[in-house]
Write an enzyme that holds these catalytic residues in place. Structure first.
Site, PDB file in Angstrom:
ATOM      1  N   LYS A   1      46.249 -17.860 105.694  1.00  0.00           N
ATOM      2  CA  LYS A   1      45.341 -18.644 106.617  1.00  0.00           C
ATOM      3  C   LYS A   1      46.548 -19.777 107.241  1.00  0.00           C
ATOM      4  CE  LYS A   1      41.107 -18.154 104.363  1.00  0.00           C
ATOM      5  NZ  LYS A   1      40.285 -17.934 105.397  1.00  0.00           N
TER       6      LYS A   1
ATOM      7  N   ARG B   1      34.473  -9.228 101.086  1.00  0.00           N
ATOM      8  CA  ARG B   1      33.660  -8.194 101.170  1.00  0.00           C
ATOM      9  C   ARG B   1      34.374  -7.210  99.992  1.00  0.00           C
ATOM     10  NH1 ARG B   1      34.915  -7.649 107.385  1.00  0.00           N
ATOM     11  NH2 ARG B   1      34.711  -9.938 107.012  1.00  0.00           N
TER      12      ARG B   1
END
Length: 467
Positions: free
Chosen positions: A247, A321
């Protein structure tokens, strides 16, 4: 007992009279002219969130000190109506106007007390404060158990989300779960490091193995085994760098809160246990750090999962996830009567709905409708988004059963939900809450920082269905 809610009034207790705009006019009709003149002079119109101090000289038998506080509220059952007062009033003891208190029904009294309790929260682990909160005598008809249960769970959740990653890694999160389990005599199993491979949780291991703080699966069980099974799963990414798909600094700044789903799961489990609901509770939290080292999982790796499906890694920053899929597969294997997961999963949900509305996905319309209705009732709103089946093809992979992301970047919250749905049976009532778990700015009862979003709604559904 919550420190800012008192059993009885004592000497010097000041009265609070909550009023909306219409109620102010009615109240003033019964007051001495001097009181009405004072209220007009200080320009108090009962606008929600405003207060006026009424000197005791205007009240028979009172001295010159403040004897009454007029508090503007939008409605007498507004959860946040008094939530700004614990920090906004001078420290001391307060009680509701006797006539108002007597007229409040259970719901209104409970909501006002809960708002007061939630407005009395402060995260003080690293910075002391000399300012004390104001105290309120319990409203006569308030459900004290409901307030205690909700407030203590919310405090726990906020504390966890607010704690930085240097003091809250996977091990520390497991320690908090252990303390909760001990408090309610629950069982706790924590699977750590390479034991995840031995016990067939390969995706959790793959995401967390790069960190020196070993990944783990936290598994709490409580209740009578003959009762209906209710399972809560929470994403516990204690810090998310994005992995090799790193990020930018702006995107990493709030990533201490990426375990907000785990905080919700523990808080909700605590509420269920504190209420003694007749359920067989299970709380599953995959806890990891998604960081970078020589053994970090890589883009285009193909991972095994507990369900047996293979997953190609399209992006290492879609790690939540991946850890959830192993936990959901395990949860689903027991065929619970209700399965709910919480996760700070996608920026796409925030783009679509902003910070205050968790995105709700469900494979069961009755469950979705119950959660939406509970959200309205509890002032804890959710917004349903569809598990739109035509978008599932975007998760197809040429080399594995599915990819963890789509290539076009569209409908990111929906495709994340569709990914998770692959690991839950169609006949298991399942809801997925993509929540922000954070207040970007302070409001009454809701300080800047970690926040419970979807917690009260989820508890209300569990209590209604199984209580």
């Amino acid at each position: 007992m919550l420190a800012t809610l008192l059993a009885t009034a004592g000497p010097g207790t000041v009265t609070i009279t909550p009023l909306n705009k219409a109620g102010l006019a009615t109240w003033l009709e019964g007051q001495p002219p001097a009181t009405a003149a004072w209220v007009k002079a200080v320009n108090f119109t009962a606008e929600a969130g405003t207060i006026a101090f009424l000197p005791g000289a205007f009240l028979p038998g009172e001295g010159g000190a403040v004897a009454r506080v007029l508090a503007g509220v939008s409605a007498l059952d507004d959860l946040w109506g008094l939530a700004g007062l614990p920090s906004g009033l001078p420290p001391g003891n307060y009680q509701l106007d006797e006539a108002v208190d007597a007229a409040l029904d259970r719901r209104a009294a409970t909501r006002l007390a809960l708002g007061w309790a939630l407005g009395s929260y402060r995260f003080g682990r690293y910075k002391a404060s000399e300012k004390s909160f104001a105290n309120l005598v319990w409203p006569k008809h308030a459900d004290q158990g409901e307030v205690q249960r909700t407030a203590t769970a919310t405090y726990l959740l906020r504390d966890l989300v607010n704690t930085p990653a240097n003091d809250l890694g996977p091990a520390e999160l497991a320690e908090v779960a252990h303390a909760v389990a001990e408090e309610f005599e629950a069982g706790l199993d924590v699977i750590v490091g390479d034991d995840l491979l031995d016990r067939d949780y390969p995706a959790i291991h793959a995401v967390g193995r790069a960190s020196p703080r070993a990944p783990r699966l936290i598994d709490l069980r409580w209740g009578n085994p003959t009762h209906p099974k209710v399972t809560i799963v929470g994403k516990g990414v204690c810090f998310d760098s994005g992995g090799l798909d790193i990020k930018p600094s702006s995107g990493m700044l709030l990533m201490k809160k990426d375990m907000g789903g785990a905080a919700h799961a523990l808080a909700l489990g605590r509420m269920v246990m504190m209420a003694g609901l007749p359920v067989r509770l299970r709380v599953l939290i995959p806890a990891v750090e998604n960081v970078i080292s020589g053994n970090a999982f890589k883009p285009m790796d193909v991972l095994k999962t507990r369900k047996g499906l293979s997953v190609e890694v399209g992006n290492t920053d879609a790690e939540g996830r991946l850890i959830l899929c192993d936990a959901l597969a395990e949860a689903d294997s027991e065929k619970p009567a209700l399965l709910i997961d919480f996760a700070t999963l996608t920026g796409a949900a925030r783009v679509a709905l902003g910070p205050d509305l968790p995105a709700l996905f469900a494979n069961d319309d009755d469950l979705a409708n119950d959660l939406l209705a509970a959200g309205e009732e509890q002032s804890d709103p959710l917004w349903r988004l569809p598990l739109w089946a035509p978008y599932r093809k975007g998760l197809d992979s040429k080399v594995a059963d599915l990819n963890n992301v789509t290539s076009n970047g569209m409908a990111g919250a929906i495709t994340a939900g569709l990914f998770l749905q692959e690991f839950v049976s169609k006949d298991t009532p399942w809801a997925h809450l993509d929540t922000f778990a954070w207040n970007s700015g302070a409001r009454p009862g809701r300080p800047e920082g970690g926040e419970a979003l979807g917690l009260r709604a989820a508890y209300a559904v569990i209590a209604k269905r199984f209580g």
